[in-house]
Design a protein around this motif. Structure first.
Motif, PDB file in Angstrom:
ATOM      1  N   VAL A   4      -3.859  -1.690 -11.069  1.00  0.00           N
ATOM      2  CA  VAL A   4      -4.169  -0.649 -10.081  1.00  0.00           C
ATOM      3  C   VAL A   4      -3.052   0.393 -10.102  1.00  0.00           C
ATOM      4  CG1 VAL A   4      -4.585  -0.146  -7.648  1.00  0.00           C
ATOM      5  CG2 VAL A   4      -5.426  -2.271  -8.636  1.00  0.00           C
ATOM      6  N   LYS A   5      -3.422   1.635 -10.334  1.00  0.00           N
ATOM      7  CA  LYS A   5      -2.434   2.707 -10.489  1.00  0.00           C
ATOM      8  C   LYS A   5      -1.704   2.993  -9.176  1.00  0.00           C
ATOM      9  CE  LYS A   5      -5.643   5.427 -12.091  1.00  0.00           C
ATOM     10  NZ  LYS A   5      -6.377   6.573 -12.676  1.00  0.00           N
ATOM     11  N   VAL A   6      -0.377   3.025  -9.243  1.00  0.00           N
ATOM     12  CA  VAL A   6       0.414   3.463  -8.092  1.00  0.00           C
ATOM     13  C   VAL A   6       0.132   4.938  -7.811  1.00  0.00           C
ATOM     14  CG1 VAL A   6       2.752   3.841  -7.225  1.00  0.00           C
ATOM     15  CG2 VAL A   6       2.202   1.732  -8.448  1.00  0.00           C
ATOM     16  N   ASP A   7      -0.126   5.708  -8.885  1.00  0.00           N
ATOM     17  CA  ASP A   7      -0.429   7.133  -8.722  1.00  0.00           C
ATOM     18  C   ASP A   7      -1.685   7.360  -7.895  1.00  0.00           C
ATOM     19  OD1 ASP A   7       1.767   8.001 -10.061  1.00  0.00           O
ATOM     20  OD2 ASP A   7       0.762   8.312 -11.983  1.00  0.00           O
ATOM     21  N   TYR A   8      -2.587   6.375  -7.879  1.00  0.00           N
ATOM     22  CA  TYR A   8      -3.794   6.507  -7.063  1.00  0.00           C
ATOM     23  C   TYR A   8      -3.424   6.614  -5.585  1.00  0.00           C
ATOM     24  CZ  TYR A   8      -8.067   5.103  -4.648  1.00  0.00           C
ATOM     25  OH  TYR A   8      -9.135   5.051  -3.784  1.00  0.00           O
ATOM     26  N   PHE A   9      -2.496   5.764  -5.136  1.00  0.00           N
ATOM     27  CA  PHE A   9      -2.056   5.821  -3.737  1.00  0.00           C
ATOM     28  C   PHE A   9      -1.183   7.043  -3.492  1.00  0.00           C
ATOM     29  CE2 PHE A   9      -3.079   1.328  -4.360  1.00  0.00           C
ATOM     30  CZ  PHE A   9      -3.889   1.117  -3.263  1.00  0.00           C
ATOM     31  N   LYS A  10      -0.359   7.424  -4.474  1.00  0.00           N
ATOM     32  CA  LYS A  10       0.428   8.652  -4.328  1.00  0.00           C
ATOM     33  C   LYS A  10      -0.491   9.837  -4.079  1.00  0.00           C
ATOM     34  CE  LYS A  10       4.364   7.463  -7.319  1.00  0.00           C
ATOM     35  NZ  LYS A  10       5.094   7.844  -8.553  1.00  0.00           N
ATOM     36  N   HIS A  11      -1.529   9.935  -4.887  1.00  0.00           N
ATOM     37  CA  HIS A  11      -2.446  11.057  -4.774  1.00  0.00           C
ATOM     38  C   HIS A  11      -3.192  11.018  -3.447  1.00  0.00           C
ATOM     39  CE1 HIS A  11      -5.093  14.242  -6.163  1.00  0.00           C
ATOM     40  NE2 HIS A  11      -6.140  13.507  -5.835  1.00  0.00           N
ATOM     41  N   PHE A  12      -3.667   9.849  -3.060  1.00  0.00           N
ATOM     42  CA  PHE A  12      -4.430   9.743  -1.814  1.00  0.00           C
ATOM     43  C   PHE A  12      -3.553  10.035  -0.607  1.00  0.00           C
ATOM     44  CE2 PHE A  12      -6.227   7.381   1.763  1.00  0.00           C
ATOM     45  CZ  PHE A  12      -7.530   7.863   1.748  1.00  0.00           C
ATOM     46  N   TYR A  13      -2.345   9.469  -0.576  1.00  0.00           N
ATOM     47  CA  TYR A  13      -1.462   9.677   0.567  1.00  0.00           C
ATOM     48  C   TYR A  13      -0.937  11.107   0.648  1.00  0.00           C
ATOM     49  CZ  TYR A  13      -1.391   4.606   1.254  1.00  0.00           C
ATOM     50  OH  TYR A  13      -1.747   3.309   1.497  1.00  0.00           O
ATOM     51  N   SER A  14      -0.967  11.831  -0.485  1.00  0.00           N
ATOM     52  CA  SER A  14      -0.492  13.216  -0.473  1.00  0.00           C
ATOM     53  C   SER A  14      -1.421  14.130   0.314  1.00  0.00           C
ATOM     54  CB  SER A  14      -0.348  13.737  -1.903  1.00  0.00           C
ATOM     55  OG  SER A  14      -1.625  13.853  -2.539  1.00  0.00           O
ATOM     56  N   TYR A  15      -2.659  13.685   0.591  1.00  0.00           N
ATOM     57  CA  TYR A  15      -3.585  14.499   1.372  1.00  0.00           C
ATOM     58  C   TYR A  15      -3.135  14.644   2.830  1.00  0.00           C
ATOM     59  CZ  TYR A  15      -6.988  14.133  -2.455  1.00  0.00           C
ATOM     60  OH  TYR A  15      -7.628  14.201  -3.646  1.00  0.00           O
ATOM     61  N   THR A  53       7.562  -8.657   1.851  1.00  0.00           N
ATOM     62  CA  THR A  53       8.506  -7.590   2.239  1.00  0.00           C
ATOM     63  C   THR A  53       8.802  -6.598   1.118  1.00  0.00           C
ATOM     64  OG1 THR A  53      10.644  -8.618   1.662  1.00  0.00           O
ATOM     65  CG2 THR A  53       9.646  -9.250   3.772  1.00  0.00           C
ATOM     66  N   SER A  54       8.208  -6.705  -0.062  1.00  0.00           N
ATOM     67  CA  SER A  54       8.519  -5.777  -1.147  1.00  0.00           C
ATOM     68  C   SER A  54       7.599  -4.560  -1.083  1.00  0.00           C
ATOM     69  CB  SER A  54       8.392  -6.468  -2.502  1.00  0.00           C
ATOM     70  OG  SER A  54       7.097  -6.972  -2.674  1.00  0.00           O
ATOM     71  N   ILE A  55       8.147  -3.389  -1.459  1.00  0.00           N
ATOM     72  CA  ILE A  55       7.434  -2.116  -1.387  1.00  0.00           C
ATOM     73  C   ILE A  55       6.575  -1.936  -2.630  1.00  0.00           C
ATOM     74  CG2 ILE A  55       7.709   0.386  -1.343  1.00  0.00           C
ATOM     75  CD1 ILE A  55      10.316  -0.032   0.197  1.00  0.00           C
ATOM     76  N   LEU A  56       5.285  -1.582  -2.430  1.00  0.00           N
ATOM     77  CA  LEU A  56       4.427  -1.190  -3.541  1.00  0.00           C
ATOM     78  C   LEU A  56       4.461   0.322  -3.732  1.00  0.00           C
ATOM     79  CD1 LEU A  56       1.310  -3.476  -2.931  1.00  0.00           C
ATOM     80  CD2 LEU A  56       3.252  -3.860  -4.455  1.00  0.00           C
ATOM     81  N   TYR A  57       4.482   1.061  -2.645  1.00  0.00           N
ATOM     82  CA  TYR A  57       4.664   2.521  -2.689  1.00  0.00           C
ATOM     83  C   TYR A  57       5.074   2.986  -1.302  1.00  0.00           C
ATOM     84  CZ  TYR A  57       3.805   7.502  -2.679  1.00  0.00           C
ATOM     85  OH  TYR A  57       3.964   8.855  -2.532  1.00  0.00           O
ATOM     86  N   MET A  58       6.014   3.922  -1.266  1.00  0.00           N
ATOM     87  CA  MET A  58       6.479   4.420   0.022  1.00  0.00           C
ATOM     88  C   MET A  58       6.768   5.915  -0.089  1.00  0.00           C
ATOM     89  SD  MET A  58       7.123   3.477   3.179  1.00  0.00           S
ATOM     90  CE  MET A  58       7.499   1.738   3.155  1.00  0.00           C
ATOM     91  N   ARG A  59       5.991   6.714   0.623  1.00  0.00           N
ATOM     92  CA  ARG A  59       6.235   8.145   0.724  1.00  0.00           C
ATOM     93  C   ARG A  59       7.225   8.396   1.843  1.00  0.00           C
ATOM     94  NH1 ARG A  59       1.640  12.516   2.737  1.00  0.00           N
ATOM     95  NH2 ARG A  59       3.032  14.297   2.933  1.00  0.00           N
ATOM     96  N   PRO A  60       8.245   9.237   1.700  1.00  0.00           N
ATOM     97  CA  PRO A  60       8.479  10.231   0.645  1.00  0.00           C
ATOM     98  C   PRO A  60       9.530   9.789  -0.378  1.00  0.00           C
ATOM     99  CG  PRO A  60       9.828  10.765   2.519  1.00  0.00           C
ATOM    100  CD  PRO A  60       9.130   9.461   2.846  1.00  0.00           C
ATOM    101  N   PHE A  61       9.793   8.509  -0.506  1.00  0.00           N
ATOM    102  CA  PHE A  61      10.888   8.040  -1.343  1.00  0.00           C
ATOM    103  C   PHE A  61      10.490   8.043  -2.818  1.00  0.00           C
ATOM    104  CE2 PHE A  61      11.292   5.957   2.822  1.00  0.00           C
ATOM    105  CZ  PHE A  61      12.527   6.458   3.194  1.00  0.00           C
ATOM    106  N   PRO A  62      11.469   8.191  -3.709  1.00  0.00           N
ATOM    107  CA  PRO A  62      11.177   8.198  -5.150  1.00  0.00           C
ATOM    108  C   PRO A  62      10.778   6.811  -5.634  1.00  0.00           C
ATOM    109  CG  PRO A  62      13.545   8.264  -4.772  1.00  0.00           C
ATOM    110  CD  PRO A  62      12.904   8.434  -3.428  1.00  0.00           C
ATOM    111  N   ASP A  63      10.372   6.753  -6.911  1.00  0.00           N
ATOM    112  CA  ASP A  63       9.900   5.490  -7.483  1.00  0.00           C
ATOM    113  C   ASP A  63      10.976   4.424  -7.528  1.00  0.00           C
ATOM    114  OD1 ASP A  63       7.479   6.656  -7.794  1.00  0.00           O
ATOM    115  OD2 ASP A  63       7.665   7.029  -9.947  1.00  0.00           O
TER     116      ASP A  63
END
Length: 496
Positions: A171-182, A198-208
């Motif tokens: 599952v692409k992390v970019d998929y959530f990046k794109h969706f959350y950017s809306y 407790t581990s991060i899969l994706y967190m806006r606005p932090f870098p990869d």
């Protein structure tokens, strides 16, 4: 007069200070609700995303079980994987690995010559666990494309039940990046997806670089937040030290959490900016009051009195309106939707079904031998029974489009838009089971288990908008209810 002016000054300061503080508290409460609601909404979206992947993995496993594991090496199976991937935009690839970690099939376009995933955490996990459910792992880089993805995997067994490999959905992390950017958020507002370990899969606005970082010290994973499915609170982020108002929602099916955080300092700055003009104007007014003294004292006192009366009247009207609105739509005893709300939502659901061509289902329910219950235990106990049954029924459905209502007396109803007959029957059976398993004693019932039970009738249609359709719909569901009673009660029947 000096004492009066001092008291007036103090009163103006206190009143305006209290008003500003109350406005700030209201702003905080509003953002707490926003954070929780957004996290729940995003959790539902993310759960649907992973559920689609789960279904695709199940389809791949089914093909392999039907045709044998050697079928994975055929071009026809590769085309099936590519077709499955094309259906889901969130997928980076679908792959099959044998018991040694070697890739035997993939929907991807690039396959390295020497490729083994035997060292991956998810591969080792499936090799040492017989769990047949999907496993969601930490974010990793693809060895074939260097893209970030979330591994969603399921174990493969041979005919003897031994480990034969895995099926991997990336599952692409970019998929959530794109969706959350809306979503329009502040520069320091957080929006992320986290594993329950407790581990991060994706967190806006932090870098990869923040991906896979653990939030062990976060209050999110401490009591009482840890025990709740959703909620909100304020704490200082362990990632950057920013104090935020957080909302969180946990998944019902998968070990995932959606976290939404609003920067509290930014909210305070915006609140101050919005109220700065009011503060300045109040200070000017205070100076005028002091300067004018006796000349304008009477007019000021009259104005303040009128303003207070107007505020009180407005508050009273608001309270009355809220009370009337609640009485108009909510059953006072059970807290469920009342008959009026039910009728309105049923008409809306039928209209929606007519336009979309999607089915709508209706479940009518009735407490078995409730008159005997009232006669035996009294009307107060009967009301408590109705209240408890209503509470149990409210937990039977989880979609926001569904409506659980008290139809009248001991009758209840559930409206299920976009629900076919089979799913409606499952929900009706679940409702019957939930009331029975609650174990409320009913010594006057004619049924042998001597607990409170319900009977239910289901009906599913696709509306066509003909006259009297809502009445006929209710009558058909009601007919199934009476069929359930005729067949012995404590059961659900559905229209054929």
């Amino acid at each position: 007069m000096t004492a009066f002016l001092l008291l007036t000054t103090l009163a103006v300061i206190v009143i305006n200070g209290w008003s500003l503080w109350d406005a700030w508290q209201h702003r905080l409460k509003e953002k707490e609700d926003d954070a929780r609601n957004l996290s729940v909404s995003l959790a539902r979206q993310a759960e649907d995303t992973f559920l689609q992947v789960d279904i695709s993995l199940g389809e791949v496993v089914r093909h392999l079980r039907q045709n044998g594991l050697e079928y994975a090496a055929t071009p026809a199976f590769t085309r099936q994987l590519q077709e499955q991937q094309a259906k889901l935009t969130q997928l980076h690839s679908l792959s099959v690995f044998d018991a040694d970690g070697n890739r035997v099939a993939t929907s991807g376009r690039y396959i390295p010559a020497k490729f083994s995933n035997a060292d991956r955490e998810y591969f080792i996990w499936h090799r040492t666990h017989t769990d047949a459910n999907v496993h969601i792992s930490h974010v990793i880089y693809s060895r074939s494309t260097a893209d970030l993805f979330i591994p969603v995997t399921v174990r493969l067994d041979d005919s003897a039940g031994n480990f034969a490999g895995i099926v991997l959905a990336a599952v692409k992390v970019d998929y959530f990046k794109h969706f959350y950017s809306y979503y329009t958020l502040g520069e320091r507002d957080e929006l992320g997806l986290i594993l329950t370990d407790t581990s991060i899969l994706y967190m806006r606005p932090f870098p990869d670089t923040f991906i896979d970082r653990r939030l062990t010290a976060s209050p999110l994973f401490k009591t009482p937040q840890k025990a709740s499915n959703s909620g909100n609170d304020t704490w200082r982020s362990s990632l950057d030290g920013v104090n935020r108002i957080f909302g969180h929602a946990r998944f019902g099916r998968y070990p995932l959490i959606v976290l939404v955080g609003y920067d509290r300092d930014r909210l305070r700055s915006e609140w101050l900016s919005a109220n700065l003009t009011a503060v300045v104007l109040n200070l000017v007014l205070l100076a005028v009051i002091i300067g004018m003294g006796l000349i304008v004292l009477r007019q000021v006192r009259t104005s303040v009195r009128n303003q207070l009366e107007l505020t009180q009247t407005k508050d009273e009207l608001t309270t009355i309106n809220r009370t009337l609105q609640s009485l108009a739509l909510v059953d006072g005893l059970t807290g469920l939707a009342n008959r009026r709300h039910f009728d309105a939502l049923l008409d809306q659901g039928l209209e929606r079904s007519r336009k979309s061509g999607e089915p709508i289902s209706l479940i009518m329910m009735d407490i078995d031998f409730f008159k005997h219950y009232n006669d035996t235990y009294g009307h107060v106990a009967g009301d408590m029974c109705l209240k408890k049954v209503g509470g149990l029924l409210s937990n039977v459905t989880h979609r926001h489009t569904d409506l659980v209502a008290r139809y009248g007396g001991e009758e209840f109803a559930i409206i299920l838009p976009f629900t076919n007959a089979a799913d409606a029957k499952k929900i009706a059976d679940g409702a019957v089971r939930a009331i029975r398993e609650a174990g409320m004693v009913h010594g006057a019932t004619a049924l042998p288990n001597k607990v409170v039970t319900i009977s239910a009738g289901c009906c599913t249609i696709i509306a066509d908008g003909h006259e009297g359709e809502a009445t006929q719909f209710r009558e058909r569901a009601d007919a199934m209810l009476y069929e359930a009673k005729h067949r012995g009660r404590n059961r659900a029947m559905a229209a054929g």
